[in-house]
Design a protein around this motif. Structure first.
Motif, short mmCIF file in Angstrom:
data_model
loop_
_atom_site.label_atom_id
_atom_site.label_comp_id
_atom_site.label_asym_id
_atom_site.label_seq_id
_atom_site.Cartn_x
_atom_site.Cartn_y
_atom_site.Cartn_z
N GLU A 44 1.02 -1.12 0.02
CA GLU A 44 -0.19 0.03 0.02
C GLU A 44 0.82 1.25 0.02
OE1 GLU A 44 -3.11 -0.13 -0.32
OE2 GLU A 44 -3.70 -2.12 0.51
N ALA A 45 0.37 2.42 -0.18
CA ALA A 45 1.23 3.63 -0.28
C ALA A 45 0.92 4.29 1.13
CB ALA A 45 0.37 4.60 -1.42
N TRP A 46 1.79 3.66 1.89
CA TRP A 46 1.77 3.76 3.58
C TRP A 46 3.35 3.71 3.95
CZ3 TRP A 46 -2.68 2.65 6.42
CH2 TRP A 46 -2.48 2.51 7.86
N LEU A 47 3.52 4.76 4.91
CA LEU A 47 4.67 4.90 5.42
C LEU A 47 4.55 5.07 7.07
CD1 LEU A 47 7.30 7.60 4.53
CD2 LEU A 47 6.48 7.64 6.95
N THR A 48 5.60 4.21 7.65
CA THR A 48 5.46 4.17 8.87
C THR A 48 6.77 4.70 9.60
OG1 THR A 48 4.38 1.96 8.94
CG2 THR A 48 5.12 2.45 11.03
N ALA A 49 6.48 5.63 10.67
CA ALA A 49 7.58 6.31 11.34
C ALA A 49 7.65 5.83 12.98
CB ALA A 49 7.36 7.91 11.25
N VAL A 50 8.60 5.78 13.50
CA VAL A 50 8.87 5.40 14.85
C VAL A 50 10.25 6.00 15.34
CG1 VAL A 50 7.88 3.07 14.52
CG2 VAL A 50 10.20 3.44 14.26
N PRO A 51 10.10 6.14 16.76
CA PRO A 51 11.54 6.75 17.21
C PRO A 51 12.59 6.32 16.65
CG PRO A 51 9.94 5.67 19.10
CD PRO A 51 9.61 5.21 17.90
N PRO A 52 13.73 7.26 16.86
CA PRO A 52 14.94 6.88 16.29
C PRO A 52 15.87 5.58 16.79
CG PRO A 52 15.15 8.75 17.69
CD PRO A 52 13.69 8.26 17.60
N ASN A 53 16.51 5.25 16.06
CA ASN A 53 17.29 3.92 16.37
C ASN A 53 16.08 2.93 16.87
OD1 ASN A 53 19.52 5.45 16.00
ND2 ASN A 53 19.26 6.50 18.13
N THR A 54 15.05 2.86 16.61
CA THR A 54 14.16 1.84 16.70
C THR A 54 13.82 1.03 15.57
OG1 THR A 54 13.04 3.16 18.56
CG2 THR A 54 11.89 1.31 17.78
N THR A 55 14.12 -0.33 15.64
CA THR A 55 13.54 -1.14 14.54
C THR A 55 13.22 -2.40 14.89
OG1 THR A 55 15.96 -2.00 14.04
CG2 THR A 55 15.51 -0.01 12.83
N LYS A 56 12.78 -3.29 13.98
CA LYS A 56 12.48 -4.92 14.85
C LYS A 56 13.90 -5.35 15.02
CE LYS A 56 8.38 -5.79 11.86
NZ LYS A 56 7.72 -6.85 10.98
N GLY A 57 14.83 -4.97 14.18
CA GLY A 57 16.43 -5.57 14.57
C GLY A 57 16.71 -5.10 15.79
N THR A 58 16.94 -3.66 16.13
CA THR A 58 17.42 -3.39 17.44
C THR A 58 16.47 -3.88 18.49
OG1 THR A 58 15.95 -1.16 17.31
CG2 THR A 58 18.19 -1.14 16.33
N ALA A 59 15.21 -3.93 18.47
CA ALA A 59 14.51 -4.39 19.48
C ALA A 59 14.92 -5.94 19.69
CB ALA A 59 12.95 -4.51 19.09
#
Length: 255
Positions: free
Chosen positions: A170-185
């Protein structure tokens, strides 16, 4: 074992997990392996999935919200101020609409999303009302546009102070806090659990799964994943419509 939801365990936007996938996840946990749902969904969108499979933990909102299904408690929640990001995207992408997560409740929205886009209760708000709160997750839909159009429009965009990704369905963008990804979590969570990432398997299909697939000892992309996601994976599974996740898990935990 880290498992994406949409496009991995279910069709995108669905809460229906096939019997084969449910059975495979159950076998995994019966062998003592910890299963972590790792998703871009908000917490309220994740709970219907957690109710169907024996997950040990859930990492929601691309890593910004951690939830313990056993205690039903949020154990970590990282937030940011969404106002500057909304201003930058509104200037670049007319006709875009925005929503900020209210964890465990739903969303505050600026503009009207399509039916079924958002989980939980959606409440309309002004820009000033949204900008005044901190949130773990901001989503944007560019109405009447395609994912390639959005990807091209933001290819040179700089959005400081956040992590962001574009969906491939979808034409969809998601933003989360800095230095936050599935990998870092997952990296932080695995250290707390005393698990070496080399002993982890991750399965996903989206651009927000790239860091997760790179983090795991074995990163598996679903068959329908974009080429950029498949390129970082160690291997490619069949598609979600073919129960690809179940086929991968069955290799390691046979029926």
């Amino acid at each position: 074992m880290a498992l994406d939801i949409d496009g991995t365990l279910t069709a995108v936007g669905s809460n229906d997990i096939s019997p084969a996938v449910k059975a495979a996840i159950t076998r995994v946990t019966e062998h003592g392996t910890k299963v972590v749902l790792c998703t871009g969904r908000s917490l309220i969108g994740t709970t219907p999935i957690a109710a169907q499979v024996p997950a040990s933990f859930a990492v929601c909102s691309n890593g910004a919200v951690w939830w313990d299904p056993v205690s039903a408690e949020v154990v970590k929640r990282t937030t940011f101020e969404p106002g500057p990001t909304i201003e930058a995207l509104r200037a670049l992408l007319p006709d875009s609409v925005f929503a900020v997560e209210q964890t465990g409740v739903g969303n505050l929205s600026l503009g009207e999303f399509l039916p079924g886009d958002l989980w939980g209760v959606t409440t309309s708000a002004t820009f000033d009302e949204i900008a005044a709160i901190r949130t773990p997750r901001l989503v944007m839909r560019w109405l009447d546009r395609t994912p390639p159009e959005l990807s091209f429009a933001v290819k040179d965009l700089e959005l400081p102070g956040i992590e962001w990704s574009v969906d491939h369905t979808e034409a969809w963008l998601t933003a989360v806090p800095p230095n936050t990804t599935k990998g870092t979590a997952l990296d932080e969570l695995s250290r707390e659990l005393g698990i070496d990432p080399r002993d982890a398997l991750a399965i996903g299909d989206g651009s927000n799964d790239v860091e997760m697939l790179e983090w795991a000892g074995l990163g598996v992309a679903m068959g329908q994943a974009p080429a950029t996601v498949r390129a970082v994976a160690d291997e490619v599974a069949p598609t979600v419509l073919e129960d690809g996740a179940a086929q991968v898990l069955t290799r390691f935990f046979p029926a």
